[in-house]
Design a protein around this motif. Sequence first.
Motif, short mmCIF file in Angstrom:
data_model
loop_
_atom_site.label_atom_id
_atom_site.label_comp_id
_atom_site.label_asym_id
_atom_site.label_seq_id
_atom_site.Cartn_x
_atom_site.Cartn_y
_atom_site.Cartn_z
N ARG A 135 -7.86 11.20 -2.61
CA ARG A 135 -8.78 10.89 -1.49
C ARG A 135 -8.52 11.82 -0.31
O ARG A 135 -9.46 12.27 0.35
CB ARG A 135 -8.60 9.43 -1.07
CG ARG A 135 -9.16 8.41 -2.06
CD ARG A 135 -8.92 7.00 -1.57
NE ARG A 135 -9.38 6.84 -0.19
CZ ARG A 135 -8.93 5.88 0.63
NH1 ARG A 135 -7.98 5.06 0.24
NH2 ARG A 135 -9.41 5.79 1.85
N TRP A 136 -7.27 12.10 -0.06
CA TRP A 136 -6.93 13.00 1.05
C TRP A 136 -7.50 14.40 0.83
O TRP A 136 -8.06 15.00 1.74
CB TRP A 136 -5.41 13.05 1.19
CG TRP A 136 -4.90 14.06 2.17
CD1 TRP A 136 -5.09 14.06 3.52
CD2 TRP A 136 -4.12 15.23 1.87
NE1 TRP A 136 -4.47 15.15 4.08
CE2 TRP A 136 -3.87 15.87 3.10
CE3 TRP A 136 -3.61 15.76 0.70
CZ2 TRP A 136 -3.13 17.05 3.17
CZ3 TRP A 136 -2.87 16.94 0.77
CH2 TRP A 136 -2.63 17.56 2.00
N ARG B 263 0.85 -1.19 0.00
CA ARG B 263 0.00 0.00 0.00
C ARG B 263 0.88 1.24 0.00
O ARG B 263 2.05 1.19 0.36
CB ARG B 263 -0.91 0.02 1.22
CG ARG B 263 -0.14 0.07 2.54
CD ARG B 263 -1.03 0.19 3.74
NE ARG B 263 -0.25 0.30 4.97
CZ ARG B 263 -0.73 0.71 6.13
NH1 ARG B 263 -2.01 1.05 6.23
NH2 ARG B 263 0.03 0.79 7.20
N ALA C 181 -0.41 4.77 -7.03
CA ALA C 181 -1.16 4.67 -5.78
C ALA C 181 -1.07 5.96 -4.98
O ALA C 181 -2.03 6.37 -4.33
CB ALA C 181 -0.64 3.49 -4.96
N VAL D 151 -4.48 8.09 4.99
CA VAL D 151 -5.07 7.48 3.80
C VAL D 151 -4.10 6.42 3.29
O VAL D 151 -2.91 6.69 3.11
CB VAL D 151 -5.31 8.52 2.69
CG1 VAL D 151 -5.92 7.86 1.46
CG2 VAL D 151 -6.21 9.65 3.19
N SER D 152 -4.59 5.21 3.08
CA SER D 152 -3.77 4.16 2.48
C SER D 152 -4.45 3.67 1.21
O SER D 152 -5.67 3.51 1.16
CB SER D 152 -3.56 3.00 3.46
OG SER D 152 -4.79 2.35 3.74
N GLU D 153 -3.64 3.47 0.19
CA GLU D 153 -4.15 3.07 -1.12
C GLU D 153 -3.39 1.82 -1.57
O GLU D 153 -2.15 1.82 -1.58
CB GLU D 153 -3.97 4.20 -2.13
CG GLU D 153 -4.63 3.98 -3.45
CD GLU D 153 -6.15 4.00 -3.40
OE1 GLU D 153 -6.78 3.39 -4.28
OE2 GLU D 153 -6.71 4.64 -2.47
N PRO D 154 -4.08 0.74 -1.94
CA PRO D 154 -3.39 -0.47 -2.40
C PRO D 154 -2.53 -0.18 -3.62
O PRO D 154 -2.90 0.61 -4.50
CB PRO D 154 -4.52 -1.43 -2.76
CG PRO D 154 -5.71 -0.93 -2.00
CD PRO D 154 -5.54 0.56 -1.91
N ARG E 19 -3.63 8.42 -6.24
CA ARG E 19 -4.98 8.09 -5.76
C ARG E 19 -5.13 8.45 -4.29
O ARG E 19 -6.18 8.96 -3.86
CB ARG E 19 -5.26 6.60 -5.98
CG ARG E 19 -5.28 6.18 -7.45
CD ARG E 19 -5.89 4.79 -7.61
NE ARG E 19 -5.17 3.76 -6.88
CZ ARG E 19 -4.15 3.06 -7.36
NH1 ARG E 19 -3.71 3.31 -8.60
NH2 ARG E 19 -3.56 2.13 -6.62
N ALA E 20 -4.09 8.21 -3.50
CA ALA E 20 -4.15 8.54 -2.08
C ALA E 20 -4.28 10.05 -1.87
O ALA E 20 -5.05 10.51 -1.02
CB ALA E 20 -2.90 8.01 -1.37
#
Length: 207
Positions: free
Chosen positions: A190-191, A143, A183, A168-171, A186-187
């Motif tokens: 979201r943040w 992640r 990733a 925030v964790s993103e796979p 994407r994180a």
Amino acid sequence: MKRRTSLTLSLLPALIAALLLGGCTLLPRPEAQAVSRYRIELPPPAPATTGGEVLLLAVTRVAPGIDTPRMAYREQPGRLGYFRSARWVEDPAAMLQPVLAARLTAQPGVAAVVGRGTPLGVRHRLELEVLEFTYDLVPEQDRFLLRARLRLIDLAQRRLAVAREFEVSEPVAGKGPAAAAKAANRAVARWLASVARFMAEGMAEAR
């Protein structure tokens, strides 16, 4: 005979130097390893439809180990490593600050975001602490981990209005720095969405 011997000895250092220089040119040179550089690239947010106040944004702290453009990863708890052939274009705080400013400028109630000085009429200062920006290999599933803290300071009343820590964790789909950079994007997206909600609530409470 002695004269020839002394002449030979006097020329010996020059001969050794010539041999060394000649040998250096014959040795194969190590090939320079190409370094890939990655950035945070997000679509620009929709502009706000109404005006508002000017917000002061400042990075107040960056955790040791991620205050560098080197791309960090963690294979063991409490221990960071860095990719040799991969870099961010800037350190994480320098990459996060402009995308955060762009997102806040699109926020209702925010007319502009400045990063230096304290212009007249600025009421709030938003402080950003970057605590984690790491490709985390410790869990079973790889992640990318982003952790940051925001503090909204009411400058007029000289008080802390609101504060919150985000994680925030993103796979990571795949292996290596390129997959980690995707990733990370994407994180960050979201943040920023979470920050927008936090700022809407925080600025409403501070008014």
